[in-house]
Design a protein around this motif. Structure first.
Motif, PDB file in Angstrom:
ATOM      1  N   ILE A  44      15.971 -17.499  10.349  1.00  0.00           N
ATOM      2  CA  ILE A  44      16.017 -16.746  11.617  1.00  0.00           C
ATOM      3  C   ILE A  44      15.008 -17.305  12.612  1.00  0.00           C
ATOM      4  N   ASP A  45      13.809 -17.636  12.107  1.00  0.00           N
ATOM      5  CA  ASP A  45      12.773 -18.200  12.983  1.00  0.00           C
ATOM      6  C   ASP A  45      13.210 -19.557  13.534  1.00  0.00           C
ATOM      7  N   GLU A  46      13.914 -20.324  12.697  1.00  0.00           N
ATOM      8  CA  GLU A  46      14.366 -21.649  13.126  1.00  0.00           C
ATOM      9  C   GLU A  46      15.300 -21.542  14.331  1.00  0.00           C
ATOM     10  N   TYR A  47      16.129 -20.474  14.338  1.00  0.00           N
ATOM     11  CA  TYR A  47      17.052 -20.270  15.451  1.00  0.00           C
ATOM     12  C   TYR A  47      16.481 -19.354  16.520  1.00  0.00           C
ATOM     13  N   ASP A  48      15.198 -18.953  16.349  1.00  0.00           N
ATOM     14  CA  ASP A  48      14.486 -18.165  17.351  1.00  0.00           C
ATOM     15  C   ASP A  48      15.250 -16.889  17.715  1.00  0.00           C
ATOM     16  N   LEU A  49      15.695 -16.174  16.688  1.00  0.00           N
ATOM     17  CA  LEU A  49      16.439 -14.935  16.929  1.00  0.00           C
ATOM     18  C   LEU A  49      15.483 -13.750  17.049  1.00  0.00           C
ATOM     19  N   PRO A  50      15.623 -12.925  18.058  1.00  0.00           N
ATOM     20  CA  PRO A  50      14.781 -11.734  18.170  1.00  0.00           C
ATOM     21  C   PRO A  50      15.113 -10.742  17.062  1.00  0.00           C
ATOM     22  N   GLN A  51      14.080 -10.120  16.483  1.00  0.00           N
ATOM     23  CA  GLN A  51      14.281  -9.231  15.349  1.00  0.00           C
ATOM     24  C   GLN A  51      15.152  -8.026  15.686  1.00  0.00           C
ATOM     25  N   ASP A  52      15.174  -7.605  16.935  1.00  0.00           N
ATOM     26  CA  ASP A  52      15.970  -6.423  17.287  1.00  0.00           C
ATOM     27  C   ASP A  52      17.467  -6.722  17.294  1.00  0.00           C
ATOM     28  N   ARG A  53      17.835  -7.984  17.093  1.00  0.00           N
ATOM     29  CA  ARG A  53      19.253  -8.341  16.987  1.00  0.00           C
ATOM     30  C   ARG A  53      19.667  -8.598  15.548  1.00  0.00           C
ATOM     31  N   VAL A  54      18.725  -8.393  14.614  1.00  0.00           N
ATOM     32  CA  VAL A  54      18.997  -8.666  13.209  1.00  0.00           C
ATOM     33  C   VAL A  54      19.064  -7.344  12.447  1.00  0.00           C
ATOM     34  N   GLU A  55      20.155  -7.153  11.724  1.00  0.00           N
ATOM     35  CA  GLU A  55      20.316  -5.948  10.902  1.00  0.00           C
ATOM     36  C   GLU A  55      20.423  -6.367   9.440  1.00  0.00           C
ATOM     37  N   GLN A  56      19.577  -5.768   8.633  1.00  0.00           N
ATOM     38  CA  GLN A  56      19.456  -6.185   7.237  1.00  0.00           C
ATOM     39  C   GLN A  56      20.164  -5.210   6.298  1.00  0.00           C
ATOM     40  N   TYR A  57      20.859  -5.765   5.305  1.00  0.00           N
ATOM     41  CA  TYR A  57      21.525  -4.987   4.269  1.00  0.00           C
ATOM     42  C   TYR A  57      20.985  -5.458   2.917  1.00  0.00           C
ATOM     43  N   VAL A  58      20.578  -4.514   2.073  1.00  0.00           N
ATOM     44  CA  VAL A  58      19.976  -4.853   0.784  1.00  0.00           C
ATOM     45  C   VAL A  58      20.575  -3.982  -0.314  1.00  0.00           C
ATOM     46  N   ASP A  59      21.022  -4.617  -1.393  1.00  0.00           N
ATOM     47  CA  ASP A  59      21.516  -3.914  -2.583  1.00  0.00           C
ATOM     48  C   ASP A  59      20.712  -4.372  -3.790  1.00  0.00           C
ATOM     49  N   ILE A  60      20.670  -3.526  -4.826  1.00  0.00           N
ATOM     50  CA  ILE A  60      20.062  -3.940  -6.097  1.00  0.00           C
ATOM     51  C   ILE A  60      21.095  -3.945  -7.215  1.00  0.00           C
ATOM     52  N   GLU A  61      22.345  -3.550  -6.903  1.00  0.00           N
ATOM     53  CA  GLU A  61      23.383  -3.530  -7.920  1.00  0.00           C
ATOM     54  C   GLU A  61      23.856  -4.941  -8.269  1.00  0.00           C
ATOM     55  N   SER A  62      24.489  -5.046  -9.402  1.00  0.00           N
ATOM     56  CA  SER A  62      25.018  -6.326  -9.860  1.00  0.00           C
ATOM     57  C   SER A  62      26.073  -6.851  -8.899  1.00  0.00           C
ATOM     58  N   GLY A  63      26.141  -8.178  -8.808  1.00  0.00           N
ATOM     59  CA  GLY A  63      27.146  -8.808  -7.960  1.00  0.00           C
ATOM     60  C   GLY A  63      28.554  -8.665  -8.498  1.00  0.00           C
ATOM     61  N   SER A  64      28.687  -8.187  -9.744  1.00  0.00           N
ATOM     62  CA  SER A  64      30.014  -7.936 -10.299  1.00  0.00           C
ATOM     63  C   SER A  64      30.488  -6.521  -9.977  1.00  0.00           C
ATOM     64  N   ASN A  65      29.607  -5.736  -9.335  1.00  0.00           N
ATOM     65  CA  ASN A  65      29.948  -4.359  -8.971  1.00  0.00           C
ATOM     66  C   ASN A  65      30.465  -4.332  -7.541  1.00  0.00           C
ATOM     67  N   ASP A  66      31.716  -3.917  -7.359  1.00  0.00           N
ATOM     68  CA  ASP A  66      32.298  -3.887  -6.016  1.00  0.00           C
ATOM     69  C   ASP A  66      31.976  -2.607  -5.255  1.00  0.00           C
TER      70      ASP A  66
END
Length: 247
Positions: A31-53
């Motif tokens: 993100i820093d490399e492309y100089d993106l402002p943080q207010d345009r970035v939305e983060q999604y985080v999971d801890i479940e297995s990648g086999s869980n849909d």
């Protein structure tokens, strides 16, 4: 990415015990490399297995993509999206249909564009991850079967027992801190049989009242403690330690 409406990022550690900081750091550098402002970035985080849909954040990201909220999505590695081929293809298709470019910060392909650029390599990488997952499942199943064939206990250890260093079930005679001995469970179940309440008999045990109720209401499991008998050879051999009279 200068004209992006919004940028989504997706993070998923391989297991609940793993730290996802390396993924965060890699995505932050990107993100820093492309100089993106943080207010345009939305983060999604999971801890479940990648086999869980049924991953909540993953599905929220997919919905946002289909609602045309993003022009770009950044992930650390393709396997973070999913290790299931059908789910990975669904994600790729949604991004392609809604004009979203996928950016991979650490992988064999850097971008998967809506015009199909990078899709072929990404598909191959996804197939490799899926095959690795299948092989892992096969190894785990084989290991579980081998342990069971050897008479070892696999899975949660029942109350009043422990698994010894070789993997075999063993009744707890001298409990360490936080353990209930086999004989404490025997005494507790006998008191229940005599009409005492779960609340009164469970006060001195680490096992919950629900756990105690589950044992008491399970006729097969109850026999382990009240009769010292079991149809499971692994349990029967463990019980020999406490039910065989000395010669």
């Amino acid at each position: 990415m200068e004209n992006a409406r919004k940028v989504g990022t997706y993070i998923r550690p391989s297991t609940e015990r793993q730290d996802d900081q390396h993924q965060r750091d890699s995505i932050t550098r990107y993100i820093d490399e492309y100089d993106l402002p943080q207010d345009r970035v939305e983060q999604y985080v999971d801890i479940e297995s990648g086999s869980n849909d049924e991953r909540e954040q993953f599905n929220a990201l997919l919905d946002a993509i289909r609602n045309d909220e993003f022009d770009h999505v950044i992930v650390w590695e393709i396997s973070r999206i999913s290790r299931r081929g059908a789910t990975l293809q669904e994600f790729f298709d949604a991004c392609e249909e809604h004009g979203v470019t996928i950016h991979i910060t650490d992988g064999a392909v850097e971008k998967v564009k809506p015009d199909g650029t990078g899709r072929f390599v990404a598909d191959i990488v996804g197939m490799v991850y899926q095959q690795e997952r299948r092989q892992l499942i096969r190894r785990v199943k084989a290991g579980v079967k081998r342990a069971k064939d050897q008479g070892k206990w696999v899975g949660n250890v029942p109350a009043g027992f422990r698994r010894n260093d070789e993997g075999y079930l063993q009744p707890i005679v001298e409990p360490d801190g936080g353990e209930d001995s086999y004989f404490e469970l025997v005494d507790t179940l006998e008191r229940l049989e005599d009409g005492e309440s779960y609340r009164s008999v469970a006060k001195t045990l680490s096992i919950s009242r629900q756990g105690l109720s589950n044992i008491h209401k399970d006729s097969q499991r109850r026999r382990w403690y009240l009769d010292g008998e079991s149809d499971d050879e692994r349990v029967r051999e463990a019980l020999d330690e406490v039910t065989t009279e000395p010669s």
